[in-house]
Motif scaffolding. Structure first.
Motif, PDB file in Angstrom:
ATOM      1  N   MET A  45       0.480  11.760  -0.313  1.00  0.00           N
ATOM      2  CA  MET A  45      -0.562  10.846   0.152  1.00  0.00           C
ATOM      3  C   MET A  45      -1.948  11.434  -0.087  1.00  0.00           C
ATOM      4  SD  MET A  45      -0.777   8.730   3.734  1.00  0.00           S
ATOM      5  CE  MET A  45      -1.666   9.870   4.789  1.00  0.00           C
ATOM      6  N   ALA A  46      -2.073  12.755   0.009  1.00  0.00           N
ATOM      7  CA  ALA A  46      -3.372  13.391  -0.217  1.00  0.00           C
ATOM      8  C   ALA A  46      -3.815  13.274  -1.666  1.00  0.00           C
ATOM      9  CB  ALA A  46      -3.305  14.856   0.203  1.00  0.00           C
ATOM     10  N   TYR A  47      -2.873  13.092  -2.584  1.00  0.00           N
ATOM     11  CA  TYR A  47      -3.214  12.917  -3.999  1.00  0.00           C
ATOM     12  C   TYR A  47      -3.702  11.504  -4.311  1.00  0.00           C
ATOM     13  CZ  TYR A  47      -0.579  17.191  -5.345  1.00  0.00           C
ATOM     14  OH  TYR A  47      -0.125  18.468  -5.511  1.00  0.00           O
ATOM     15  N   SER A  48      -3.425  10.574  -3.435  1.00  0.00           N
ATOM     16  CA  SER A  48      -3.572   9.154  -3.751  1.00  0.00           C
ATOM     17  C   SER A  48      -4.977   8.637  -3.469  1.00  0.00           C
ATOM     18  CB  SER A  48      -2.574   8.336  -2.924  1.00  0.00           C
ATOM     19  OG  SER A  48      -3.012   8.265  -1.574  1.00  0.00           O
ATOM     20  N   GLY A  49      -5.206   7.399  -3.897  1.00  0.00           N
ATOM     21  CA  GLY A  49      -6.429   6.704  -3.518  1.00  0.00           C
ATOM     22  C   GLY A  49      -6.360   6.128  -2.118  1.00  0.00           C
ATOM     23  N   ALA A  50      -5.185   6.235  -1.475  1.00  0.00           N
ATOM     24  CA  ALA A  50      -4.965   5.775  -0.094  1.00  0.00           C
ATOM     25  C   ALA A  50      -5.111   4.286   0.071  1.00  0.00           C
ATOM     26  CB  ALA A  50      -5.853   6.508   0.902  1.00  0.00           C
ATOM     27  N   GLY A  51      -4.836   3.524  -0.984  1.00  0.00           N
ATOM     28  CA  GLY A  51      -4.732   2.088  -0.801  1.00  0.00           C
ATOM     29  C   GLY A  51      -3.539   1.762   0.078  1.00  0.00           C
ATOM     30  N   ILE A  52      -3.720   0.771   0.954  1.00  0.00           N
ATOM     31  CA  ILE A  52      -2.665   0.359   1.880  1.00  0.00           C
ATOM     32  C   ILE A  52      -2.539  -1.155   1.780  1.00  0.00           C
ATOM     33  CG2 ILE A  52      -1.841   0.471   4.261  1.00  0.00           C
ATOM     34  CD1 ILE A  52      -3.885   2.716   4.748  1.00  0.00           C
ATOM     35  N   TRP A  53      -1.392  -1.637   1.350  1.00  0.00           N
ATOM     36  CA  TRP A  53      -1.191  -3.066   1.091  1.00  0.00           C
ATOM     37  C   TRP A  53      -0.773  -3.760   2.386  1.00  0.00           C
ATOM     38  CZ3 TRP A  53       3.031  -6.663   0.237  1.00  0.00           C
ATOM     39  CH2 TRP A  53       2.699  -7.790  -0.554  1.00  0.00           C
ATOM     40  N   TYR A  54      -1.769  -4.317   3.114  1.00  0.00           N
ATOM     41  CA  TYR A  54      -1.511  -4.918   4.415  1.00  0.00           C
ATOM     42  C   TYR A  54      -2.060  -6.344   4.473  1.00  0.00           C
ATOM     43  CZ  TYR A  54       0.293  -0.699   6.708  1.00  0.00           C
ATOM     44  OH  TYR A  54       1.064   0.380   7.083  1.00  0.00           O
ATOM     45  N   PRO A  55      -1.299  -7.315   3.991  1.00  0.00           N
ATOM     46  CA  PRO A  55      -1.703  -8.716   4.131  1.00  0.00           C
ATOM     47  C   PRO A  55      -1.942  -9.077   5.593  1.00  0.00           C
ATOM     48  CG  PRO A  55       0.183  -8.509   2.663  1.00  0.00           C
ATOM     49  CD  PRO A  55       0.002  -7.171   3.305  1.00  0.00           C
ATOM     50  N   GLY A  56      -2.958  -9.891   5.838  1.00  0.00           N
ATOM     51  CA  GLY A  56      -3.227 -10.367   7.192  1.00  0.00           C
ATOM     52  C   GLY A  56      -3.933  -9.381   8.086  1.00  0.00           C
ATOM     53  N   SER A  57      -4.368  -8.252   7.547  1.00  0.00           N
ATOM     54  CA  SER A  57      -4.995  -7.237   8.390  1.00  0.00           C
ATOM     55  C   SER A  57      -6.488  -7.509   8.582  1.00  0.00           C
ATOM     56  CB  SER A  57      -4.790  -5.838   7.795  1.00  0.00           C
ATOM     57  OG  SER A  57      -5.323  -5.754   6.493  1.00  0.00           O
ATOM     58  N   ALA A  58      -7.056  -6.887   9.606  1.00  0.00           N
ATOM     59  CA  ALA A  58      -8.442  -7.151   9.992  1.00  0.00           C
ATOM     60  C   ALA A  58      -9.460  -6.867   8.889  1.00  0.00           C
ATOM     61  CB  ALA A  58      -8.779  -6.337  11.245  1.00  0.00           C
ATOM     62  N   PRO A  59      -9.296  -5.815   8.083  1.00  0.00           N
ATOM     63  CA  PRO A  59     -10.305  -5.583   7.042  1.00  0.00           C
ATOM     64  C   PRO A  59     -10.427  -6.742   6.053  1.00  0.00           C
ATOM     65  CG  PRO A  59      -8.982  -3.610   7.380  1.00  0.00           C
ATOM     66  CD  PRO A  59      -8.319  -4.705   8.149  1.00  0.00           C
ATOM     67  N   LEU A  60      -9.342  -7.454   5.808  1.00  0.00           N
ATOM     68  CA  LEU A  60      -9.418  -8.610   4.923  1.00  0.00           C
ATOM     69  C   LEU A  60     -10.200  -9.736   5.580  1.00  0.00           C
ATOM     70  CD1 LEU A  60      -6.963  -6.912   3.780  1.00  0.00           C
ATOM     71  CD2 LEU A  60      -6.160  -9.047   2.821  1.00  0.00           C
ATOM     72  N   ALA A  61      -9.967  -9.933   6.874  1.00  0.00           N
ATOM     73  CA  ALA A  61     -10.717 -10.961   7.595  1.00  0.00           C
ATOM     74  C   ALA A  61     -12.205 -10.629   7.618  1.00  0.00           C
ATOM     75  CB  ALA A  61     -10.181 -11.089   9.019  1.00  0.00           C
ATOM     76  N   ARG A  62     -12.527  -9.341   7.789  1.00  0.00           N
ATOM     77  CA  ARG A  62     -13.937  -8.941   7.794  1.00  0.00           C
ATOM     78  C   ARG A  62     -14.595  -9.164   6.435  1.00  0.00           C
ATOM     79  NH1 ARG A  62     -11.997  -4.475  11.157  1.00  0.00           N
ATOM     80  NH2 ARG A  62     -11.961  -3.107   9.331  1.00  0.00           N
ATOM     81  N   ALA A  63     -13.770  -9.145   5.383  1.00  0.00           N
ATOM     82  CA  ALA A  63     -14.287  -9.399   4.030  1.00  0.00           C
ATOM     83  C   ALA A  63     -14.328 -10.888   3.711  1.00  0.00           C
ATOM     84  CB  ALA A  63     -13.429  -8.665   3.008  1.00  0.00           C
ATOM     85  N   ASP A  64     -14.060 -11.724   4.721  1.00  0.00           N
ATOM     86  CA  ASP A  64     -14.081 -13.186   4.563  1.00  0.00           C
ATOM     87  C   ASP A  64     -13.087 -13.677   3.521  1.00  0.00           C
ATOM     88  OD1 ASP A  64     -16.093 -13.573   6.493  1.00  0.00           O
ATOM     89  OD2 ASP A  64     -17.657 -13.159   5.025  1.00  0.00           O
ATOM     90  N   LEU A  65     -11.923 -13.020   3.501  1.00  0.00           N
ATOM     91  CA  LEU A  65     -10.866 -13.423   2.575  1.00  0.00           C
ATOM     92  C   LEU A  65      -9.810 -14.225   3.323  1.00  0.00           C
ATOM     93  CD1 LEU A  65     -10.428 -10.108   0.572  1.00  0.00           C
ATOM     94  CD2 LEU A  65     -11.486 -12.216  -0.232  1.00  0.00           C
ATOM     95  N   ALA A  66      -9.558 -15.416   2.849  1.00  0.00           N
ATOM     96  CA  ALA A  66      -8.453 -16.193   3.405  1.00  0.00           C
ATOM     97  C   ALA A  66      -7.158 -15.500   3.011  1.00  0.00           C
ATOM     98  CB  ALA A  66      -8.485 -17.612   2.857  1.00  0.00           C
ATOM     99  N   ASP A  67      -6.311 -15.240   3.985  1.00  0.00           N
ATOM    100  CA  ASP A  67      -5.105 -14.460   3.707  1.00  0.00           C
ATOM    101  C   ASP A  67      -3.920 -15.141   4.365  1.00  0.00           C
ATOM    102  OD1 ASP A  67      -4.079 -12.268   2.342  1.00  0.00           O
ATOM    103  OD2 ASP A  67      -4.004 -11.041   4.139  1.00  0.00           O
ATOM    104  N   ASP A  68      -3.146 -15.835   3.578  1.00  0.00           N
ATOM    105  CA  ASP A  68      -2.000 -16.590   4.062  1.00  0.00           C
ATOM    106  C   ASP A  68      -0.766 -15.702   4.021  1.00  0.00           C
ATOM    107  OD1 ASP A  68       0.089 -18.300   4.563  1.00  0.00           O
ATOM    108  OD2 ASP A  68      -0.588 -19.864   3.207  1.00  0.00           O
ATOM    109  N   VAL A  69      -0.388 -15.151   5.163  1.00  0.00           N
ATOM    110  CA  VAL A  69       0.736 -14.220   5.215  1.00  0.00           C
ATOM    111  C   VAL A  69       2.036 -14.916   4.830  1.00  0.00           C
ATOM    112  CG1 VAL A  69       2.085 -12.686   6.698  1.00  0.00           C
ATOM    113  CG2 VAL A  69      -0.406 -12.739   6.894  1.00  0.00           C
ATOM    114  N   GLU A  70       2.158 -16.202   5.135  1.00  0.00           N
ATOM    115  CA  GLU A  70       3.375 -16.916   4.742  1.00  0.00           C
ATOM    116  C   GLU A  70       3.480 -17.028   3.224  1.00  0.00           C
ATOM    117  OE1 GLU A  70       5.899 -17.535   6.739  1.00  0.00           O
ATOM    118  OE2 GLU A  70       4.602 -16.484   8.150  1.00  0.00           O
ATOM    119  N   ALA A  71       2.345 -17.200   2.564  1.00  0.00           N
ATOM    120  CA  ALA A  71       2.354 -17.217   1.099  1.00  0.00           C
ATOM    121  C   ALA A  71       2.740 -15.846   0.554  1.00  0.00           C
ATOM    122  CB  ALA A  71       0.986 -17.631   0.566  1.00  0.00           C
TER     123      ALA A  71
END
Length: 532
Positions: A45-71
């Motif tokens: 993990m220390a080698y990585s860019g630390a991207g975390i694939w989390y649909p429906g999470s708060a950072p996406l909402a703060r970025a004003d991205l519509a995020d349909d978890v069912e989709a």
């Protein structure tokens, strides 16, 4: 065997995503021990860019991205195509937003941000062109004081001595933050240079671990459970050759200590396994020290096999390219290991090579032979021992595509993922940066430009990985299962120690780290009796 009388509520083996799980446990008042085989924390993990694939999470909402978890759920079902993993996918999708919300309550983790990385199967319904990937904020190492010395360095620093400076991003930032948060709880203990040897099992229940610490045998007990979060077996030659020949592990981008200790311990305790033939495959560009580094994507030139033929969209998502190299190598009778990346002087001047675009080619590339140079394509063909006639036809065909901008063979430059490379800075350290404008070109597709300007260059590409993805079979609470499907009481697994919830595919940037953190979180909730 010497016995350490100190008992804990929770033991976590491994200090990548497991360190976040350890924080979750310790923050709930559970006495938590983290044992790490290496002398640094963070693992791959220390080698990585630390991207975390989390649909429906708060950072996406703060970025004003519509995020349909069912989709997204439908997208996962379609690409994984394995009903046996449905419950784990649902658990993952539910856990991601919850764990981000909980982490952001602690100042050490505030605040994750969205990074625009398209989902990897962009043609499947439910895929997002902006993705669902979130990143931790950068970290000034001085903020964590003496703990900074035990956070694993990046690959460029470990291998080439590059200076990372006082502020780190990506995986190192996430590990440093998790370490500080864990130790600050007052309920956390960290032991480095401590390698798991076996699990302690009493009446069918895992109650602790046996390990070797600085060469001495030790034993620790856990009343609530043991979480195996120690990465995969990517660096173990025996297991790689047995399950993934011709790979031996030397080309992996996983840390050297990931040799399958936790996998073996789980199997010895009666665990079932799955996907042992799988890895988070990537294409690896061989560097001057003779070993590859994970290659995100290609903007110019082509890749050819031993027959001198192009075989893939070179800008395709890296996991898909890695899988394709392995598939074709096994199925066609033509060697694709290694493959050869061929480009010309125009490409070199446009993007440089082996570093930032504004940096000249470092002499060690040519001096080491990692990059070779020829005045003619015929000479280049001899350098890599491929038939010149075939190579010439391949390049002539590709140059024809450049005139129209349409790659008729592999559609390079048409997907949302590919188009990201119209703007991306190769070798950029921070994946969240604002990408600059596309380089100027008189050709209609910036990713399909002729190979015509001497001298010509060739680099070597091999199948690499960022970890194996097969391991112990688990349920939707991260409990390790026996072959009959029953859980082994007291034993949990996450990350690359468990068989991936995503099966044989890579849904989007940050799925490996997302899985590591989400299932560590679910394991701790189960141990704490707070799964509802």
């Amino acid at each position: 065997m010497s016995i350490n009388e100190d008992a804990y509520d929770v033991i976590v083996v491994g200090s990548g995503g497991g360190l976040v799980g350890a924080y979750v446990a310790a923050s709930r008042g559970l006495r938590t021990l983290v044992v790490e085989k290496a002398d640094k924390v963070g693992g791959t993990m220390a080698y990585s860019g630390a991207g975390i694939w989390y649909p429906g999470s708060a950072p996406l909402a703060r970025a004003d991205l519509a995020d349909d978890v069912e989709a997204v759920r439908a997208y996962l079902r379609e690409i994984v195509d394995d009903p046996a993993r449905d419950a784990r996918q649902d658990a993952y999708l539910a856990a991601g937003p919850r764990v981000i919300d909980e982490l952001e309550q602690n100042p050490w983790f505030q605040s994750f941000v969205h990074g625009p990385v398209p989902d990897y199967f962009g043609w499947v319904e439910g895929a997002s062109p902006t993705g669902h990937t979130v990143f931790p904020p950068p970290l000034e190492l001085a903020e964590i004081g003496e703990h900074a010395d035990i956070v694993r360095r990046s690959i460029p620093t470990e291998r080439f001595g590059f200076d990372e400076g006082p502020v780190v991003s990506g995986g190192r930032a996430l590990v440093g933050r998790a370490l500080a948060a864990f130790l600050e709880t007052g309920n956390g203990t960290l032991l480095l240079n401590t390698a798991l040897t076996e699990l302690i099992v009493e009446d069918g229940k895992v109650v602790g671990i046996e390990a070797v610490q600085d060469g001495e045998p030790v034993s620790f007990r856990a009343s609530r459970g043991v979480l195996l979060a120690a990465g995969g077996f990517e660096r173990d030659r025996e297991l790689r050759e047995k399950n993934q020949a011709p790979l031996t592990g030397e080309w992996s981008n996983g840390v050297a200590t990931n040799t399958g200790d936790a996998l073996r311990a789980g199997i010895a305790a009666g665990a079932d396994t799955d996907l042992l033939d799988e890895a988070w495959f990537v294409a690896g560009l061989v560097w001057p020290d003779g070993l590859p580094i994970f290659h995100t994507g290609t903007r110019g030139g082509i890749w050819v096999n031993a027959a001198g033929e192009r075989f893939v969209n070179e800008s395709r998502p890296y996991d898909q390219v890695g899988h394709e190299i392995m598939r074709l190598h096994h199925s066609t009778g033509v060697s694709h290991i290694p493959a050869y990346w061929i480009f010309d002087q125009r490409q070199l001047e446009r993007d440089s090579f082996g570093g930032p675009p504004d940096e000249p080619l470092r002499p060690e590339w040519l001096e080491s032979g990692a990059l070779r140079k020829a005045d003619t394509l015929e000479e280049l063909a001899k350098l890599i021992d491929v038939p010149f006639e075939a190579l010439s036809r391949t390049i002539e065909e590709f140059n024809g595509y450049a005139a129209t901008g349409v790659d008729e063979k592999f559609n390079r430059g048409t997907s949302v993922w590919d188009q990201m490379f119209h703007h991306i800075v190769p070798f950029a350290a921070d994946p969240r940066q604002n990408f600059p404008a596309a380089p100027e070109t008189e050709y209609p597709n910036p990713l399909v430009v002729p190979i015509a300007t001497a001298p010509f260059y060739v680099a070597t590409v091999v199948p690499s990985d960022i970890g194996t993805k097969g391991g112990l079979r688990t349920d939707d609470h991260a409990r390790v299962l026996r072959p009959d499907g029953s859980p082994i009481e007291g034993l949990y697994a996450s990350g690359n120690t468990m068989a991936a919830m995503s099966g044989r595919v890579y849904p989007g940037a940050g799925t490996p780290i997302g899985s590591s953190i989400a299932f560590a979180y679910l394991a701790v909730l189960d141990m704490a009796g707070a799964t509802d």
